[in-house]
Design an enzyme around this catalytic site. Structure first.
Site, PDB file in Angstrom:
ATOM      1  N   ASP A 126      43.290  35.089  39.861  1.00  0.00           N
ATOM      2  CA  ASP A 126      42.832  33.701  39.768  1.00  0.00           C
ATOM      3  C   ASP A 126      43.618  32.875  38.763  1.00  0.00           C
ATOM      4  O   ASP A 126      43.545  31.650  38.772  1.00  0.00           O
ATOM      5  CB  ASP A 126      41.384  33.688  39.258  1.00  0.00           C
TER       6      ASP A 126
HETATM    7  C1  GLC Z   1      38.797  32.746  34.881  1.00  0.00           C
HETATM    8  C2  GLC Z   1      38.841  34.236  34.666  1.00  0.00           C
HETATM    9  C3  GLC Z   1      39.008  34.970  35.939  1.00  0.00           C
HETATM   10  C4  GLC Z   1      37.993  34.487  36.925  1.00  0.00           C
HETATM   11  C5  GLC Z   1      38.074  32.973  37.076  1.00  0.00           C
HETATM   12  C6  GLC Z   1      37.090  32.425  38.075  1.00  0.00           C
HETATM   13  O1  GLC Z   1      40.007  32.312  35.344  1.00  0.00           O
HETATM   14  O2  GLC Z   1      39.865  34.614  33.785  1.00  0.00           O
HETATM   15  O3  GLC Z   1      38.914  36.353  35.715  1.00  0.00           O
HETATM   16  O4  GLC Z   1      38.225  35.101  38.136  1.00  0.00           O
HETATM   17  O5  GLC Z   1      37.852  32.384  35.835  1.00  0.00           O
HETATM   18  O6  GLC Z   1      35.883  32.084  37.520  1.00  0.00           O
HETATM   19  C1  GLC Z   2      37.628  37.957  38.598  1.00  0.00           C
HETATM   20  C2  GLC Z   2      37.266  37.308  39.907  1.00  0.00           C
HETATM   21  C3  GLC Z   2      38.116  37.800  41.026  1.00  0.00           C
HETATM   22  C4  GLC Z   2      39.554  37.766  40.656  1.00  0.00           C
HETATM   23  C5  GLC Z   2      39.816  38.485  39.352  1.00  0.00           C
HETATM   24  C6  GLC Z   2      41.240  38.366  38.894  1.00  0.00           C
HETATM   25  O1  GLC Z   2      37.204  39.276  38.601  1.00  0.00           O
HETATM   26  O2  GLC Z   2      35.920  37.554  40.232  1.00  0.00           O
HETATM   27  O3  GLC Z   2      37.904  37.049  42.185  1.00  0.00           O
HETATM   28  O4  GLC Z   2      40.277  38.341  41.696  1.00  0.00           O
HETATM   29  O5  GLC Z   2      38.997  37.933  38.352  1.00  0.00           O
HETATM   30  O6  GLC Z   2      41.557  37.098  38.472  1.00  0.00           O
END
Ligand code: GLC
Ligand code: GLC
Length: 816
Positions: A485
């Site tokens: 993400d």
């Molecule tokens: C932030 C977190 C990530 C998560 C995203 C969505 O970017 O670092 O892990 O998936 O938020 O809420």
């Molecule tokens: C968080 C989010 C997931 C994402 C991951 C890596 O665990 O829930 O959707 O893939 O972060 O950013």
């Protein structure tokens, strides 16, 4: 592993917390159908129905000081002393404390001055009620006159409004009291046709429903007025903050005990008229529910039903193997965590507030990989719900609200990996169940209601979307981000007040993702396999061609020399290259390229995984990339916003470690795969003061070597690590792989394992699989015998009718 804070009780499938002041609150979940509760080892947490944002029943203040305050409290007043069996909120020192987190229940017992109070919290299967079985024992020499006060604080259902819109909420609170039952009826007069209630199955001496009356305007929960004074005030809340509290007076002779229950329930009126007379709520359903639990035998029966429900669920997969940690995680905790992540996705934990995120599209699809064998029917429904939030062009709502099942764009969109996970979850479900009818279910797309395209159409749309969104190297465009993400190659954010998850414009961007390329290879293979199973050779061939083209693009453009690149940014510059200043090698593209079949014929797969070992592996797990980013790079986005060594900036993101574990399984190195498996396995950890999180479930993240606190875990419970570690252990290491034609047996174990056995329920038949490894190899089946008859190859065919099938496997050959 036993630590100063607790130990596993494997026969009872419980984790026993032996002191209340754990390094962080250690959480468990109550509930399995619709009503869920978060319950910590000091009885903190809250309860909601289906949706932690839209239907929150009790209130919780996140990130409080202390972190965990507010919950299911019982105050014990013994003479002048007031204490809680779970230590909080009074924190009166206890003579004895024990918390047992089990499957769907938590049992907390505290004792002081010869009195023991045991609280067993659970939600009976099929019931919208949380039961607190309460047992009070006088273990002393003298008779005891005790007063107990229960306490819950109601939430006004919509959790965000509840914690922000006080000019309204302070005026709307309403309750009714009937017998021991406090009915929380706020907003019932207007649009709600549901209420919460909190009752006691035993005679009460008084009650309170006003927080100000019970706690006191200037007090904390640890010094609440009523327990300190010893007498309930029979307060009725008008506005402000409704609570539920009962006063229970007990006289116990030495050795005597008494058991009763508090019941917190959620009731929907349905067809029942809302009012029994003007201004008085109709309580027919509430009364009936309480009636069911008046008899203590009924509470015990409900608890027994919960335990047998779990025993049956877990009997779908049980292993007996030489490694105690792997065995305990596989047999109990890992599958339990798979259930919880399936139920809640990433919505409500100690780190997810229940209001930020609902059901994540990519998250929930991945959760199914570790869940399909547990309750296949529910996996089926979830896949269809998820597919219904896909848009006609192939993109997806990144998340949906569990109550409404409507997509929610608030947390962003255009994550160009999302749609591909639907292919993986669907294929996993069909392999598990054989149920191809799901492919023909009319689902439709979220933006063309009523169109009714079937699930298979969605899978095709997913593949087509990626194929029509390729960049200049023939690799998939990344959109806002892929699985990571925080790798936001089109975000270019310089504005601190905007969210990385929504900033930026993906239209017309060049940025490509090598990770999505690997995932696409995997998805193509999966869908081609499904078509072959369905007898559609042309479709399978079409996907094989798409696979070949993508593979060629990966091998031609994405190989950096010793590993696969991670991406090309919006300027066309490689990300994750030896030429990069920081972030030279990333874990995700090594995992997915190998799992997608890249590098198999040219040695690159092994080289890529060796590079991961050389550059990214640490004693606590494999870090996401190296070197960590030390400064903010707007062209890379949020990944460079985190301090080095945490979260996506070179933290150990446990989820993606499993792709490397599976990669080594593909290559046949069971020693390496298992060493890695153990490195992130929470049950192996003795450094609990460093690790801090629960020892019985995976955390999303362990701080990496660049962090100030290497080895410190965060964000436990709701993580894709649960499903993926189960897949790693069950399918990769133990090698029991569901396929359309049967169970493929393809172990990849440590060489020194001489034997192990697995009981696997598959399509209604129980397979007793016994594997022996006389030659001390990692992988390669020499012979397979099914019910005493030798079978060629390493696939156990579907049983022709018997309920139990005995499979004997001998390793030491080359069948894989
Ligand atoms: C932030 C977190 C990530 C998560 C995203 C969505 O970017 O670092 O892990 O998936 O938020 O809420
Ligand atoms: C968080 C989010 C997931 C994402 C991951 C890596 O665990 O829930 O959707 O893939 O972060 O950013």
């Amino acid at each position: 592993m036993s630590t100063p804070y607790g130990r596993f009780d494997d026969p009872r499938r419980e984790y026993v917390v032996t002191r209340p002041d754990t390094p962080l609150p250690w959480l468990n979940y109550l509930g399995q159908d619709d009503l869920f509760g978060l319950c910590t080892n000091t009885a903190g947490g809250y309860t909601f129905w289906r949706d932690a944002k839209l239907r929150r029943l009790t209130r919780y203040r996140y990130n409080n000081a202390p972190y965990d305050l507010g919950g299911r409290y019982v105050y014990v007043r013994d003479g002048e002393t007031v204490w809680n069996p779970g230590w909080k909120p009074t924190k009166t020192p206890l003579d004895g404390y024990e918390c047992r987190h089990g499957l769907g229940y938590t049992r907390i017992a505290g004792s002081k001055d010869g009195v023991e109070v045991e609280l067993l919290f659970f939600v009976p299967p099929g019931e919208n009620a949380e039961v607190w079985r309460t047992t009070v024992r006088n273990r002393g020499e003298q008779p005891k006159d005790l007063t107990l006060f229960s306490f819950v604080e109601f939430c006004f259902y919509e959790a965000l409004n509840d914690m922000s819109n006080f000019q309204r909420t302070y005026s709307i609170g309403e309750v009714e009291v009937e017998g021991s039952a406090v009915y929380h009826t706020t907003e019932y007069r207007e649009r709600r046709d549901h209420y919460a209630l909190f009752a006691c199955t035993r005679e009460i001496a008084g009650f309170d429903t006003s927080r100000d009356a019970f706690v006191g305007v200037h007090n904390g929960l640890h010094e609440a007025d009523v327990p300190l004074s010893g007498t309930a005030t029979n307060s009725i809340a008008h506005g402000w903050n409704p609570i539920g509290s009962h006063q229970v007076d007990l006289h116990l002779d030495p050795g005597a005990s008494e058991t009763f229950a508090f019941v917190l329930a959620y009731v929907e009126q349905g067809e029942q008229p809302k009012f029994e007379r003007p201004g008085v709520v109709d309580k027919t359903h509430g009364r009936a529910l309480l009636e069911r639990y008046r008899d203590p035998g009924a509470v015990d029966d409900a608890f027994a039903a919960l335990q047998s429900w779990w025993a049956d669920i877990l009997s779908a997969f049980q292993v007996d193997c030489p490694d105690e940690d792997a065995q305990r995680m596989a047999n109990t905790w890992n599958q339990y965590q798979c259930m919880v992540t399936f139920n809640l996705s990433r919505s409500a934990s100690f780190y997810e507030s229940g209001i930020g995120r609902g059901m994540g599209f990519r998250d929930s699809n991945q959760d199914i990989l570790g869940f399909a064998h547990l309750v296949p029917q529910r996996a089926r429904q979830r896949i269809l719900d998820l597919a219904a939030t896909q848009l006609a062009d192939g993109t997806c709502y990144h998340q949906y609200q569990p109550l409404t099942r409507q997509g929610n764009a608030d947390i962003g969109g255009d994550f160009y990996d999302d749609h591909l996970w639907l292919v993986l979850s669907t294929c996993a479900y069909v392999k598990e169940t054989g149920d191809t009818s799901i492919l023909r279910e009319p689902v439709g797309y979220a933006d063309t209601p009523g169109s009714g395209e079937d699930l298979l159409h969605h899978l095709e749309t997913s593949i087509a979307y990626t194929l029509s969104h390729l960049g200049e190297h023939g690799l998939p465009l990344i959109g806002h981000a892929d699985w990571n993400d925080c790798l936001n190659l089109n975000c270019f954010s310089t504005e601190p007040n905007e969210s990385f998850q929504t900033a930026g414009d993906v239209q017309g961007s060049r940025a490509e993702s090598v990770m999505i390329a690997g995932l696409f290879l995997y998805a193509c293979c999966d869908l081609a396999g499904l078509y072959r199973h369905l007898g559609s050779r042309d479709d399978a061939a079409r996907l094989d061609d798409a696979y070949d083209d993508m593979l060629a693009a990966v091998e031609e453009h994405a190989w950096d020399g010793d590993w696969y690149l991670r991406a090309f940014d919006a300027a066309g510059t490689p990300v994750g290259s030896s030429a990069s200043e920081e972030g030279q090698i990333f874990i995700e593209s090594q995992g997915w390229c190998v799992l997608g079949g890249a590098g198999r014929s040219n040695g690159r797969a092994r080289r890529a995984l060796d590079s991961v070992h050389e550059r990214l592996a640490t004693e606590h797990g494999i870090v996401l990339h190296q070197p960590a980013y030390t400064r903010y790079h707007p062209e890379l986005g949020e990944i460079t916003s985190y301090p080095p060594g945490v979260k996506e900036n070179a933290g150990i993101f446990c989820h993606n470690n499993t792709w490397i574990h599976l990669g080594w399984c593909l290559l046949g190195d069971g020693d390496r795969a298992f060493e890695y498996y153990r490195s992130i396995c929470p049950s192996t950890r003795s450094d609990v003061e460093t690790y801090r999180a629960e020892p019985y479930v995976y955390a999303q993240m362990i701080a990496g070597r660049d962090a100030a606190t290497p080895g410190e875990a965060k964000n436990s419970w709701l993580t894709g690590t649960a499903a993926w570690t189960f897949v790693t252990l069950a399918q990769g290491i133990l090698g029991i792989k569901p396929e359309y034609a049967g169970l493929r047996i393809d172990p990849c174990i440590p060489k020194d394992w001489r034997s192990y056995s697995v009981t696997r329920r598959f399509r209604g038949v129980t397979y007793e699989i016994r594997v022996s490894n006389p030659a001390g190899v990692c992988s390669g089946v020499r012979s397979l015998t099914v019910d005493g008859t030798p079978v060629a190859g390493n696939v156990v065919p579907l049983s022709g009718g018997s309920d139990t099938v005995v499979v004997d496997v001998v390793l030491g050959g080359d069948l894989r």
